[in-house]
Design an enzyme around this catalytic site. Structure first.
Site, short mmCIF file in Angstrom:
data_model
loop_
_atom_site.label_atom_id
_atom_site.label_comp_id
_atom_site.label_asym_id
_atom_site.label_seq_id
_atom_site.Cartn_x
_atom_site.Cartn_y
_atom_site.Cartn_z
N ARG A 177 39.61 48.20 40.69
CA ARG A 177 40.60 47.11 40.79
C ARG A 177 41.46 47.02 39.54
NH1 ARG A 177 37.63 41.92 41.61
NH2 ARG A 177 36.12 43.04 40.38
N ASN B 141 38.06 43.29 46.03
CA ASN B 141 36.89 43.92 46.63
C ASN B 141 36.62 43.26 47.98
OD1 ASN B 141 36.29 45.70 44.56
ND2 ASN B 141 34.86 44.32 43.56
#
Length: 93
Positions: A20, A38
């Protein structure tokens, strides 16, 4: 040329490997707007939008991601362009 948007579902070893943060840095570096988060199933979801060439470049780079990631596949679908001005990390969904 008007901006485009792609919704991405990224599968493989993509959680717990800096994916990320890598996504935020890479997207911002390409001048893209959107978000990344996520998913509870272990995948990573993202919305990337901006210049078509930059979006395509991001998707190509996302096939590798950060060094510890192992991307199995990316599902990319067209998405509506939203009024976004930056690229951010969102909470897990």
């Amino acid at each position: 040329m008007p901006p485009i948007a792609r919704h991405l579902m990224i599968h493989g070893r993509v959680q717990g490997v800096f994916y990320r943060n890598w996504t935020v840095e890479t997207a911002r570096g390409l001048g893209l707007a959107g978000w990344v988060r996520n998913r509870m199933d272990g995948s990573v979801e993202a919305l990337v939008q901006g210049d078509a060439d930059a979006v395509d470049r991001f998707i190509a780079l996302a096939q590798d991601g950060p060094p510890a990631a192992q991307v199995a596949r990316i599902e990319a679908t067209d998405a509506p362009v939203e009024a976004l001005s930056s690229f951010e990390k969102k909470p897990t969904a």
